[in-house]
Design an enzyme around this catalytic site. Structure first.
Site, short mmCIF file in Angstrom:
data_model
loop_
_atom_site.label_atom_id
_atom_site.label_comp_id
_atom_site.label_asym_id
_atom_site.label_seq_id
_atom_site.Cartn_x
_atom_site.Cartn_y
_atom_site.Cartn_z
N ASP A 36 -9.68 5.82 -5.43
CA ASP A 36 -9.40 4.60 -4.67
C ASP A 36 -9.54 3.34 -5.53
O ASP A 36 -10.32 2.44 -5.21
CB ASP A 36 -10.32 4.48 -3.45
N GLU A 202 -3.98 6.47 5.88
CA GLU A 202 -5.13 5.62 5.54
C GLU A 202 -4.80 4.83 4.28
O GLU A 202 -3.71 4.90 3.74
CB GLU A 202 -6.38 6.47 5.33
#
Length: 323
Positions: A36, A202
């Site tokens: 991420d 997401e």
């Protein structure tokens, strides 16, 4: 006849290069420890990469290509938010507002909806300069229509919006106060992307290019490929929808609403690249708009700790991002 077959073969090779995906750009130094990622470039030209784990791992480099060097933890004491996971922070998002850098992060545990989004500030981005401000006021618990993880901030002419969410009714958005430390008092979370068939979206990131706001997001299984590899196509991939507004009305390339299972693939597994996601977009002064993300190199290994840092330039000439 030989010339005919040569021409056909040349056409097939050209078609492959046109319709396939480019391999990730060069990366040197520490190209792992990058789940991420969030990329930002300081005014002195130093690139900073923030990533999940290690109380938000911080790496720096003189260029997007590296060499990347580990500098330490952004929040070495963890978060002041009193929730499970406050020592294992996720999905950082870094933005410059005025002369202050804002670091948004998630406090959660895997597969649990009891989550919160926190924020810290710094004047320089450097390790040792971050002050944790605690919760933004975005909090989820069992039964809510969203999960409070994966924050992304966008500034629209001085109005701030935080987009967030995961597998509980997917991706939502709220208005933030100015400066964007907490949720605006009159704001209620609203949905901007949802797959009613399989709620597995997401990692939202909104990027403005031309007249459109592009909503990039990750879809599929993110993690645990070494112990629980999904069926082919079930792994992470990067999707996009677009709108003339940052706050909704996102549709895919076929015109299908992003709130009604719409979404166009930007990047998916190919060659030895597997499960790209956790993405962001940065308008690089050298390379132009780039898509950055983590991925598994199948020649190296599938473990979460082996995820690599990837980036590609983006071509928006068709009105849709192509890498």
């Amino acid at each position: 006849m030989v010339n005919f077959y040569s021409a056909v073969w040349s056409f097939l090779l050209l078609s492959s290069s046109v319709w396939g995906y480019a391999n990730p750009g060069a990366c040197s130094g520490t190209c792992v420890n990058t789940h991420d990622p969030s990329i930002i470039r300081r005014s002195d030209g130093t690139y900073f990469r923030f990533s999940t784990g290690g109380k938000i791992a911080v790496h720096t480099a003189p260029d997007i290509t590296g060499p990347w060097t580990y500098k330490g933890a952004a929040l070495p004491s963890g978060s002041s938010i009193n929730l499970g996971g406050n020592q294992d922070l996720w999905a950082p998002e870094v933005a410059l507002i005025g002369n202050t850098y804002y670091l948004y992060y998630s406090v959660s545990t895997f597969g649990v909806q009891d989550s919160a989004i926190g924020v810290a500030t710094s004047s320089s981005l450097d390790v040792g300069t971050w002050t944790d401000l605690g919760s933004t006021g975005i909090r989820s618990s069992s039964g809510k229509a969203y999960n409070a993880i994966d924050p992304n901030l966008i500034n629209v002419n001085g109005a701030y919006y935080l987009t967030f969410g995961s597998f509980w009714k997917d991706i939502h958005q709220v208005s933030m106060k100015s400066p964007p430390k907490t949720v605006a008092s009159d704001s209620t979370a609203y949905q901007v992307a949802y797959d009613s068939v399989k709620t597995d979206e997401e990692g939202a990131f909104i990027f403005k290019h031309g007249n459109y706001y592009y909503l990039f997001y990750s879809k599929g299984q993110c993690c645990g490929y070494d112990s629980n590899k999904p069926a082919a196509g079930g792994e992470y991939k990067i999707m996009v929808c677009r709108s003339t507004s940052a706050t909704g009305g996102f549709v895919d390339a076929s015109g299908k609403a992003c709130t009604n299972s719409g979404g166009t693939v930007v990047l998916e597994s190919h060659g030895n690249l597997y499960g790209p996601g956790g993405q962001g977009v940065y308008d690089d002064p050298t390379h132009g708009p780039i898509l950055y993300y983590h991925y598994v190199n199948t020649n190296i290994g599938y473990a979460d700790g082996q995820k690599q840092f990837g980036w590609n330039t983006i071509d928006f000439s068709s009105g849709w991002p192509v890498v």
